[in-house]
Design an enzyme around this catalytic site. Structure first.
Site, PDB file in Angstrom:
ATOM      1  N   LYS A  22      45.395  28.946  48.242  1.00 11.91           N
ATOM      2  CA  LYS A  22      46.751  29.409  48.522  1.00 11.91           C
ATOM      3  C   LYS A  22      47.315  28.726  49.768  1.00 11.91           C
ATOM      4  CE  LYS A  22      47.568  33.843  48.078  1.00 11.91           C
ATOM      5  NZ  LYS A  22      48.573  34.707  47.442  1.00 11.91           N
ATOM      6  N   ARG A  91      47.353  37.733  53.738  1.00 12.97           N
ATOM      7  CA  ARG A  91      46.889  37.501  52.362  1.00 12.97           C
ATOM      8  C   ARG A  91      45.592  36.715  52.341  1.00 12.97           C
ATOM      9  NH1 ARG A  91      51.365  37.751  48.599  1.00 12.97           N
ATOM     10  NH2 ARG A  91      53.254  38.315  49.735  1.00 12.97           N
ATOM     11  N   GLY A 100      42.684  39.146  42.411  1.00 12.88           N
ATOM     12  CA  GLY A 100      42.546  40.584  42.629  1.00 12.88           C
ATOM     13  C   GLY A 100      41.235  41.009  43.258  1.00 12.88           C
ATOM     14  N   MET A 102      39.998  40.129  46.332  1.00 14.85           N
ATOM     15  CA  MET A 102      40.022  40.370  47.768  1.00 14.85           C
ATOM     16  C   MET A 102      41.354  41.005  48.178  1.00 14.85           C
ATOM     17  SD  MET A 102      37.998  37.076  49.114  1.00 14.85           S
ATOM     18  CE  MET A 102      39.092  35.995  48.300  1.00 14.85           C
ATOM     19  N   ARG A 335      49.823  26.706  42.261  1.00 14.47           N
ATOM     20  CA  ARG A 335      48.513  26.055  42.085  1.00 14.47           C
ATOM     21  C   ARG A 335      48.488  25.405  40.718  1.00 14.47           C
ATOM     22  NH1 ARG A 335      45.729  31.915  41.422  1.00 14.47           N
ATOM     23  NH2 ARG A 335      46.884  32.358  39.545  1.00 14.47           N
ATOM     24  N   HIS A 451      19.069  38.807  27.476  1.00 15.74           N
ATOM     25  CA  HIS A 451      18.292  38.144  26.423  1.00 15.74           C
ATOM     26  C   HIS A 451      19.191  37.750  25.263  1.00 15.74           C
ATOM     27  CE1 HIS A 451      15.826  38.209  22.698  1.00 15.74           C
ATOM     28  NE2 HIS A 451      14.997  37.506  23.447  1.00 15.74           N
ATOM     29  N   SER A 770      11.467   9.173  25.577  1.00 16.07           N
ATOM     30  CA  SER A 770      12.508  10.175  25.346  1.00 16.07           C
ATOM     31  C   SER A 770      12.089  11.436  26.082  1.00 16.07           C
ATOM     32  CB  SER A 770      12.663  10.439  23.848  1.00 16.07           C
ATOM     33  OG  SER A 770      13.648  11.422  23.650  1.00 16.07           O
ATOM     34  N   THR A 773      12.960  17.602  27.585  1.00 22.06           N
ATOM     35  CA  THR A 773      13.197  18.441  28.766  1.00 22.06           C
ATOM     36  C   THR A 773      12.941  19.921  28.508  1.00 22.06           C
ATOM     37  OG1 THR A 773      15.507  18.195  28.164  1.00 22.06           O
ATOM     38  CG2 THR A 773      14.742  16.947  30.073  1.00 22.06           C
ATOM     39  N   ASP A 775      10.053  21.101  27.085  1.00 23.07           N
ATOM     40  CA  ASP A 775       8.688  21.251  27.585  1.00 23.07           C
ATOM     41  C   ASP A 775       8.586  20.867  29.050  1.00 23.07           C
ATOM     42  OD1 ASP A 775       6.744  22.296  25.735  1.00 23.07           O
ATOM     43  OD2 ASP A 775       7.309  20.650  24.419  1.00 23.07           O
ATOM     44  N   CYS A 838      15.906  14.100  24.518  1.00 22.33           N
ATOM     45  CA  CYS A 838      16.088  14.831  23.264  1.00 22.33           C
ATOM     46  C   CYS A 838      15.861  16.330  23.419  1.00 22.33           C
ATOM     47  CB  CYS A 838      15.230  14.248  22.157  1.00 22.33           C
ATOM     48  SG  CYS A 838      13.466  14.398  22.481  1.00 22.33           S
ATOM     49  N   TYR A 858      20.632   6.736  26.223  1.00 21.68           N
ATOM     50  CA  TYR A 858      21.297   7.635  25.278  1.00 21.68           C
ATOM     51  C   TYR A 858      20.899   9.085  25.523  1.00 21.68           C
ATOM     52  CZ  TYR A 858      16.878   7.897  22.665  1.00 21.68           C
ATOM     53  OH  TYR A 858      15.579   8.101  22.304  1.00 21.68           O
TER      54      TYR A 858
HETATM   55  C1  PEP Z   1      11.279  19.082  24.269  1.00 24.15           C
HETATM   56  O1  PEP Z   1      10.197  19.524  24.659  1.00 24.15           O
HETATM   57  O2  PEP Z   1      12.272  18.960  24.984  1.00 24.15           O
HETATM   58  C2  PEP Z   1      11.424  18.685  22.875  1.00 24.15           C
HETATM   59  C3  PEP Z   1      12.512  18.073  22.452  1.00 24.15           C
HETATM   60  O3  PEP Z   1      10.423  19.049  22.033  1.00 24.15           O
HETATM   61  P1  PEP Z   1      10.275  20.497  21.419  1.00 24.15           P
HETATM   62  O4  PEP Z   1      11.443  21.298  21.820  1.00 24.15           O
HETATM   63  O5  PEP Z   1      10.158  20.298  19.969  1.00 24.15           O
HETATM   64  O6  PEP Z   1       8.988  20.944  22.049  1.00 24.15           O
HETATM   65 MG    MG Z   2       8.474  19.283  23.379  1.00 25.26          MG
END
Ligand code: PEP
Ligand code: MG
Length: 886
Positions: A22, A91, A100, A102, A335, A451, A770, A773, A775, A838, A858
């Protein structure tokens, strides 16, 4: 000593960190020469210091005093002076808008003397006393912490005594009387008189605004909106202007274009003879802004001119608040305005057409999250549709189905082809099967990190959670809603995960025109679709990273391709061992001789081959990374408990196969399968398993080639931790490929911390990496996703240990660090190493950006997220982050 106070003439729009949104924008407007009341801003730095030390920083009041005196000189009035008082508002205004959350106090400077001056100056006794009682009420509530109802009750009493319904029917004498009553309430509640000294009023209000940064509702709001807790708020002290001085006064809000559709035009509301709070509170019906043209043509024309100035200056949609005091227009706020996802795309391209921004900037003005919102199906909402409840919009989409109250029932009914909505008070991992079976999930408890919310988002399933006004009775299989609405099992409900609304009965669902566009089935005439098309085309031109999809069926592969995928980054092969083929896997596990094992593998091989043929055909000419089998074998065997019971009940009559199976299940049972016999370990321990898969891939490639296709398989080994594991598998794979006359890159997943840390060695044996992520996150943090998400994630988010779940967005400091090491070391060994990702993160906007920055080639994500990843890869390339080392 730091400078704590900035006059509006000193600031600008880029100082939001220091002056809040502001304050920075008021300064910007002042410097544009727009009619902004005089004022100054106390910095967020002063607030932070106040909150840390428990008192205002040294020198702050002196600085404020100096600025106030300048303001008084400029206006020719003194704060709260008896004859002709200057009044100010105090203000809040943080860096990010927290509507709203503060405090704000108006009419500072009024007391028993200055109220007369105000009456004289305005020529209106009633207005002056009303202003004074508003001050005591607001001040009492926000600064002195008095229950607001006490003031409301008093005003209700006054109306009752007089026999009227509306505040408008109270006169000067009534308000004067109320002021006395209000002062009594203050004395009674605090033991002190209402402070009559104007400067004390102002200082106390400033401290109250500082403190309101940590008011419970502000804390909750920040957590939800992911606003850092340590920013603090700025405080603006602004000369009061009054919209409630008669019918030639008023107040309004406006947008420079429609925040719903992006269309240009005059959008806003105006309320005559009113103050800003009256508009927000919705006490009286507002007029459409166009009406102002008749009421006060001069102010209207001036306003329209200012709106144009602001839009050209900010080069974006602005929203504004203004007041007209006796025919004089004042700007109180502006704004860059919030907008719907659809409007964001349309406005970005409109501004590009107007030449205000270029297409690069248009791409940066929209986000992957907004695109994702446009891709969900929605309800065809019509005017007489009324929700029965509202919860949190936990996972977007529109779902219709019969209400069911247990996971088992959800599975049962969906097995019969029914659409169901799983309704629970809250979900647990035991509800997983029901969540998968349901079209959508509705809970009465829990927030966006419950969850239900976390899992539903992960599955891309519509979810409304925390609809607290619903009483869910799972035992009786029904829920009750506000107004006594009862929904029994089997009754149809509709839930909107984009808005959080819950409807009784079936609301018709419309496909998203944006998805139809990506699918190639829709028209292209729609303005929104055209905007999306232009922005996507430009993002594709600009991005450096390729985008692939995770797909393991020909249908998914084909859809991913329509959505712009440039190949498959992860084709999981485990589902190819399920269903009727389970029997063959059991045979493989139960085999006692090499001949028996080979027979089972031989039976599986042609089936696998045909799977691969379909996928390679769908992705003809594009790379398809096929991952050899990963999960532990027990996942293909019957459940230990169920089988134990079956064998025990059958006693001596138990089938021989069941006994053998039970023995195998017990042998393969693992306490922590995530860290057990899976991935490459399986390939090394079960002779022939990987070889069978590689043969199936090779034969599929040969078959596709014979059919005139251009198959480009890549073979990926999961869960490697040491180069030695990979070497063995690679050598065998190469031999098989060579015999078949097929070429394919052989690479590995990097999903175990040791693999990331020894990436330099692993790259000796891998042509590509690859990042898995999913695991990698589990193993880096040392927890298993299924166990922990429901157990303690919401607590961790509350405590701020996570800003966001590390399964949703890459944890840059930990997992991201391992990835960076792996990229650097891997490329040191093999400069042309191809690297992608992946894990689920491949479709998360923040993570896509990170992948760009560390130089990945990629990202690969679920087919539906492919457009989001394309857009985000383009945005990442444009915002200049990233390695140009390649
Ligand atoms: C991973 O671990 O990111 C992966 C792509 O393999 P998965 O999820 O099948 O274990
Ligand atoms: Mg995996």
């Amino acid at each position: 000593m730091p400078k704590y106070v900035y006059d509006f003439t000193e600031g600008n729009k880029d100082l939001k960190d220091l002056l809040g949104g502001k304050g920075a924008n008021l300064a910007e407007m002042t410097n544009l020469g727009l009619p902004v009341p005089a004022g100054f801003t106390i910095t967020t730095e002063a607030c932070r210091s106040f909150l840390t030390d428990g008192g205002v920083p040294e020198g702050l009041w002196d600085e404020v005093e100096a600025h106030l005196r300048d303001m008084e000189t400029g206006m020719g009035k003194r704060l709260g002076a008896a004859g002709d008082p200057l009044l100010v508002s105090v203000r809040s205004g943080a860096k990010f808008s927290m509507p709203g959350m503060m405090e704000t106090v108006l009419n500072i400077g009024l007391n028993d003397e200055s109220v007369h001056g105000l009456a004289e100056q305005a020529g209106d006794e009633r207005f002056a006393w009303d202003s004074y009682r508003r001050l005591i009420q607001m001040f009492g509530r926000t600064v002195l912490g008095i229950e607001g109802d006490r003031f409301e009750d008093a005003i209700d009493d006054a109306k009752r005594t007089k026999g009227v319904d509306s505040d408008l029917d109270l006169g000067a004498a009534d308000f004067q009387h109320l002021v006395e009553i209000y002062k009594g309430i203050v004395k009674d509640a605090t033991g002190e008189e209402f402070p009559s000294d104007p400067r004390s009023q102002m200082r106390m209000a400033v401290e109250a605004v500082f403190n309101s940064w940590n008011a419970p509702r502000a804390v909750v709001y920040r957590r939800q909106e992911r606003i850092p807790a340590d920013l603090g708020t700025a405080v603006n002290i602004v000369a009061m202007v009054f919209g409630n001085l008669g019918m030639d006064s008023g107040t309004g809000v406006a947008f420079t274009r429609d925040p719903g559709s992006g269309q240009q035009g005059v959008y806003g509301d105006y309320l005559q003879n009113a103050q800003g709070e009256d508009v927000v509170a919705g006490i009286r019906n507002t007029l459409p802004l166009q009406e102002l043209e008749k009421i006060d043509p001069a102010s209207y024309r001036q306003l329209i001119g200012i709106m144009e100035t602001l839009e050209n200056h900010y080069r974006d949609l602005c929203d504004i608040e203004f007041t007209i005091e006796r025919g004089k227009l004042w700007m109180l706020q502006t704004r860059v305005g919030k907008r719907t996802a659809g409007a964001a795309f349309r406005i970005a391209t409109q501004l590009a057409d107007q030449g205000l921004i270029d297409l690069d900037e248009a791409v940066e003005r929209v986000s992957g999250d907004q695109l994702a919102q446009l891709m969900f199906p929605r309800f065809a909402i019509h005017a007489d549709l009324r929700p029965i409840a509202k919860g949190m919009n936990a996972s977007p989409g529109a779902a219709v189905g019969k209400a069911v109250f247990s996971s088992a029932r959800a599975e049962e009914l969906s097995g019969q082809g029914e659409d169901v909505i799983l309704v629970r008070r809250e979900t647990t991992p035991d509800d997983l099967a029901g969540m998968i079976a349901a079209r959508g999930v509705l809970t009465s408890r829990g927030g966006k990190t419950s969850h239900a919310a976390v899992v539903a988002r992960g599955m891309g399933k519509t979810c409304v959670c925390g609809a607290e006004r619903l009483e869910v009775d799972a035992k009786e299989r029904r829920f009750t809603g506000p107004g006594g609405v009862v929904v029994e099992e089997g009754d149809v409900i509709s839930i909107d995960g984009t808005t959080g609304e819950v409807y009784l009965g079936e609301v018709p669902v419309m496909a998203s025109p944006v998805v139809e566009y990506f699918e190639g089935t829709g028209g292209t005439g729609d303005a929104l679709v055209q905007a999306v098309h232009r922005i996507m085309t430009h993002a594709d031109e600009r991005r450096r990273m390729a985008v692939r999809a995770n797909a393991d069926t020909p249908e998914d592969a084909a859809r991913a391709r329509r959505f712009g995928a440039q190949g498959i980054g992860l084709c999981r092969t485990e589902h190819m061992f399920l269903g009727e083929r389970r029997q063959l896997v059991e045979d493989l596990i139960l085999a006692v001789s090499p001949e028996e094992r080979q027979a089972a593998l031989d039976a599986l091989e042609p089936l696998q081959k045909s799977d691969f043929v379909g996928i390679l055909a769908a992705m003809d000419g594009l790379p398809v990374t096929i991952r050899l089998i990963d999960p532990p074998l027990h996942e293909f065997l019957p459940d230990l408990t169920a089988l134990s019971v079956k064998v025990a009940l059958a006693g001596d009559d138990a089938a021989d196969r069941d006994r053998k199976l039970l023995a195998a299940v017990k042998r393969l049972h693992e306490q922590n399968p995530m860290l057990g016999l899976r991935g490459v370990r399986l390939g090394l321990v079960i002779p022939g398993l990987f070889a069978m898969q590689v043969r199936a891939i090779a034969q599929a490639a040969v078959e596709r080639r014979a059919a005139g296709g251009d198959p480009r398989a890549e073979i990926m080994i999961p869960l490697v931790s040491a180069v030695q594991e990979l070497e063995g598998v690679r050598d065998e794979t190469e031999r098989i490929l060579e015999r078949a006359g097929v070429e394919a890159l052989i690479g590995t997943m990097i999903e175990v911390p040791r693999a990331a840390l020894t990436a330099g060695q692993i790259a000796e044996a891998a042509r590509f990496f690859s990042f898995g992520t999913n695991d990698l996150t589990q193993m880096t943090w040392g927890f298993s996703r299924d166990d922990v998400e429901a157990a303690f994630f919401s607590r961790y988010l509350e405590l701020g240990i996570f800003g966001v779940s590390p399964f949703e967005s890459i944890d840059r400091a930990g997992v991201g660090r391992l990835m960076t090491i792996a990229v650097e070391e891997g490329r040191k060994t093999r400069p042309d190493l191809k690297i992608g990702i992946c894990g689920e993160h491949g479709g998360d906007p923040e993570s896509v950006r990170f992948c760009h920055e560390i130089g990945l080639d990629y990202v690969s994500c679920s087919p539906f997220r492919v457009p989001v990843a394309r857009l985000e890869a383009g945005r990442a390339a444009l915002s200049g982050g990233g390695s140009d080392s390649r």
